[in-house]
Design a protein around this motif. Sequence first.
Motif, PDB file in Angstrom:
ATOM      1  N   GLN A   3      46.583  10.061  47.983  1.00 53.89           N
ATOM      2  CA  GLN A   3      45.580   9.131  48.517  1.00 53.89           C
ATOM      3  C   GLN A   3      45.737   8.909  50.023  1.00 53.89           C
ATOM      4  N   ALA A   4      46.832   9.428  50.592  1.00 50.03           N
ATOM      5  CA  ALA A   4      47.173   9.096  51.985  1.00 50.03           C
ATOM      6  C   ALA A   4      46.350   9.882  52.993  1.00 50.03           C
ATOM      7  N   HIS A   5      45.880   9.177  54.018  1.00 52.33           N
ATOM      8  CA  HIS A   5      45.348   9.844  55.208  1.00 52.33           C
ATOM      9  C   HIS A   5      46.495  10.041  56.207  1.00 52.33           C
ATOM     10  N   ASP A   6      47.418   9.074  56.202  1.00 48.71           N
ATOM     11  CA  ASP A   6      48.550   9.096  57.127  1.00 48.71           C
ATOM     12  C   ASP A   6      49.816   8.727  56.350  1.00 48.71           C
ATOM     13  N   VAL A   7      50.937   9.347  56.716  1.00 46.69           N
ATOM     14  CA  VAL A   7      52.214   9.076  56.026  1.00 46.69           C
ATOM     15  C   VAL A   7      53.266   8.684  57.050  1.00 46.69           C
TER      16      VAL A   7
END
Length: 201
Positions: A167-171
């Motif tokens: 679900q991540a756009h950014d980690v």
Amino acid sequence: MIIGLTGGIGSGKTAAANYFSSAHDIHVVDADLKSRVVVEPGKPALQHIVDRFGAEILLEDGQLNRAALRQQVFSDPQQRVWLEQLLHPLIREEIISDLHSAASPYALLVSPLLVESGQHRLTSRVIVVDVPEELQLARTATRDQVSEQQVRAIMQVQAQREARLRQAHDVIVNDRDLAHLHQQVDALHQQYLAMLQEKEI
């Protein structure tokens, strides 16, 4: 722009959110804090919980005994579903109201159950604070003074690491020190400001 921030228990969500707030003056809405507001003494939700679990679910001062409730709901999935159906709509209302009051360039919605509760639908982007499971277990057991077994039970309820990362756009990878965490927050902050500028052009 509303950005969701999530991660498993002990991942460092709070440390990341605190730095967004203190270093960059970003408005932070914490779903965990909202979940406390809706069960304060005198609120209808608390009475519903007492009706279901009995008065022993309260502390002597009339506040909810969160540890006792956690034990009940993590050992019985049906009780957990009942509690979520009661609280999630109320928490959502509190969150939306707070997000609307944000004066910073973007707002941050911090929630351990961002994906599972559907709260990610309120956001434009999702940041996942990621940490190896063994580190997550060790940090949480030390911080909360609880057994590894209880931490594992909470981790079972939260989205599995792979599902969350999908679900991540950014980690943000939080497997080192605070300075490393802060560097990643600084970089994301600049990225979001640039995105907002592009939208205005």
